[in-house]
Design an enzyme around this catalytic site. Sequence first.
Site, short mmCIF file in Angstrom:
data_model
loop_
_atom_site.label_atom_id
_atom_site.label_comp_id
_atom_site.label_asym_id
_atom_site.label_seq_id
_atom_site.Cartn_x
_atom_site.Cartn_y
_atom_site.Cartn_z
N SER A 195 29.94 -25.42 -33.58
CA SER A 195 29.74 -24.68 -32.34
C SER A 195 28.52 -23.79 -32.49
O SER A 195 28.33 -23.19 -33.56
CB SER A 195 30.97 -23.83 -32.00
OG SER A 195 30.80 -23.13 -30.79
N GLY B 55 44.43 -17.53 -35.83
CA GLY B 55 44.13 -16.71 -36.99
C GLY B 55 42.79 -17.01 -37.62
O GLY B 55 42.61 -16.86 -38.83
N GLY B 56 41.84 -17.44 -36.80
CA GLY B 56 40.51 -17.74 -37.31
C GLY B 56 39.75 -16.49 -37.71
O GLY B 56 40.19 -15.36 -37.49
N HIS C 288 36.49 -15.06 -11.24
CA HIS C 288 36.43 -13.70 -10.72
C HIS C 288 35.04 -13.32 -10.20
O HIS C 288 34.89 -12.27 -9.56
CB HIS C 288 36.88 -12.71 -11.82
CG HIS C 288 36.03 -12.75 -13.05
ND1 HIS C 288 36.10 -13.78 -13.97
CD2 HIS C 288 35.10 -11.89 -13.53
CE1 HIS C 288 35.26 -13.54 -14.96
NE2 HIS C 288 34.63 -12.40 -14.71
N ARG D 74 33.85 -31.21 -31.47
CA ARG D 74 35.03 -30.94 -32.28
C ARG D 74 35.96 -32.16 -32.32
O ARG D 74 35.90 -33.04 -31.45
CB ARG D 74 35.79 -29.73 -31.73
CG ARG D 74 36.19 -29.88 -30.28
CD ARG D 74 36.72 -28.58 -29.69
NE ARG D 74 37.11 -28.75 -28.29
CZ ARG D 74 36.29 -28.65 -27.25
NH1 ARG D 74 35.02 -28.37 -27.45
NH2 ARG D 74 36.73 -28.84 -26.02
N HIS E 274 19.36 -32.15 -17.63
CA HIS E 274 20.34 -33.11 -17.12
C HIS E 274 19.89 -34.56 -17.33
O HIS E 274 20.75 -35.45 -17.45
CB HIS E 274 20.65 -32.82 -15.65
CG HIS E 274 21.62 -31.69 -15.48
ND1 HIS E 274 22.99 -31.89 -15.54
CD2 HIS E 274 21.44 -30.36 -15.30
CE1 HIS E 274 23.62 -30.73 -15.38
NE2 HIS E 274 22.70 -29.78 -15.23
N ASN F 183 29.04 -27.48 -28.45
CA ASN F 183 30.21 -27.57 -29.29
C ASN F 183 30.64 -29.02 -29.38
O ASN F 183 30.67 -29.73 -28.36
CB ASN F 183 31.35 -26.71 -28.71
CG ASN F 183 32.66 -26.89 -29.46
OD1 ASN F 183 33.43 -27.80 -29.17
ND2 ASN F 183 32.91 -26.00 -30.40
N HIS G 110 24.61 -23.19 -25.20
CA HIS G 110 25.82 -23.37 -26.01
C HIS G 110 26.04 -24.86 -26.23
O HIS G 110 25.78 -25.68 -25.34
CB HIS G 110 27.02 -22.77 -25.27
CG HIS G 110 28.35 -23.35 -25.68
ND1 HIS G 110 28.96 -24.37 -24.96
CD2 HIS G 110 29.16 -23.08 -26.73
CE1 HIS G 110 30.10 -24.68 -25.54
NE2 HIS G 110 30.23 -23.93 -26.62
N HIS H 71 20.90 -17.00 -28.18
CA HIS H 71 20.47 -15.96 -27.25
C HIS H 71 19.00 -15.66 -27.54
O HIS H 71 18.67 -15.07 -28.58
CB HIS H 71 21.32 -14.70 -27.41
CG HIS H 71 22.74 -14.88 -27.01
ND1 HIS H 71 23.12 -15.03 -25.69
CD2 HIS H 71 23.88 -14.94 -27.75
CE1 HIS H 71 24.44 -15.17 -25.64
NE2 HIS H 71 24.93 -15.12 -26.86
#
Length: 316
Positions: A101, A267-268, A184, A119, A154, A117, A115, A105
Amino acid sequence: MDTSNTGTSAPDKAAVRAYLTGLQQRITSAVEQADGAATFQHDRWERAEGGGGESRVLRNGALLEQGGVGFSHVLGERLPPSATAGRTDLSDAKWEAMGVSLVFHPQNPYVPTTHMNVRFFIAEPPGKPPVWWFGGGFDLTPYYAFDEDVLHWHRVARELAAPFGANVYREHKEWCDRYFWLKHRNETRGVGGLFFDDLHTGGFDHCFAYQRAVGDGFLEAWLPLALRRQHTPFGERERQFQLYRRGRYVEFNLVLDRGTHFGLQSGGRTESILMSLPPLVRWEYGYQPAPGSAEARLQDYLRPRDWFAELETSAS
């Protein structure tokens, strides 16, 4: 999600891990070369419940104010709620997850934040065969949007997806628009890209090939934009707008992002999970950009759009 794996190829965890560690190395090497003023700090870590990883962070460079590229390979006895919200039958499953990942910035507000990622998961529910799936994608968050940059981004996404089916780009582009939606704020996090999860149809080899296409396509999609814009002159107005818009990035990652929730719930390592956050950010109550300004123009890009139909048509 439908986790009934199809296809005849068995999952090869060693091959996935080798690809992911190689991808981390290739990306950090390319970005160090492009930045020219800073290098990545390498920080290896272990997780008490099982596994570990390596976080690489570059700070105060010429291109990046801060960038992180993390590899993790972790395992546990019970999947956290963020991973089983749609599949309660996996709530008691042993699991193993690995991925790369990154978040970059930039220093210059005219260079977009980005960004990526990729996995891989395997879950072993008691008394049932293991199930596996791939997930990931990449997305682009500009502060000052340029049509040619959005189209390049794109086009790369569309071209890498094309060998995997006529509808893959459209489906994963629309999934990206839905996922990176700040409910939001009633806006997308940026101009989108690709997003996919629970990918298993077609067998392991087919799905792994698509994951590699996404991972390998990232630098082709982002680096030309960064190099094109990194020397664009800017002043305090642009800098303050960049810091304000970074606030939306923080809001999404802390409030809505499943990856952040998974890392914290499982718990990473907190420092590695939160290295995606920008080093500096600001909020301003009731901010409204001046009508007709470059800052106001961004809002038209923060919604689901058919970029090719709209931007290529307008350019012609």
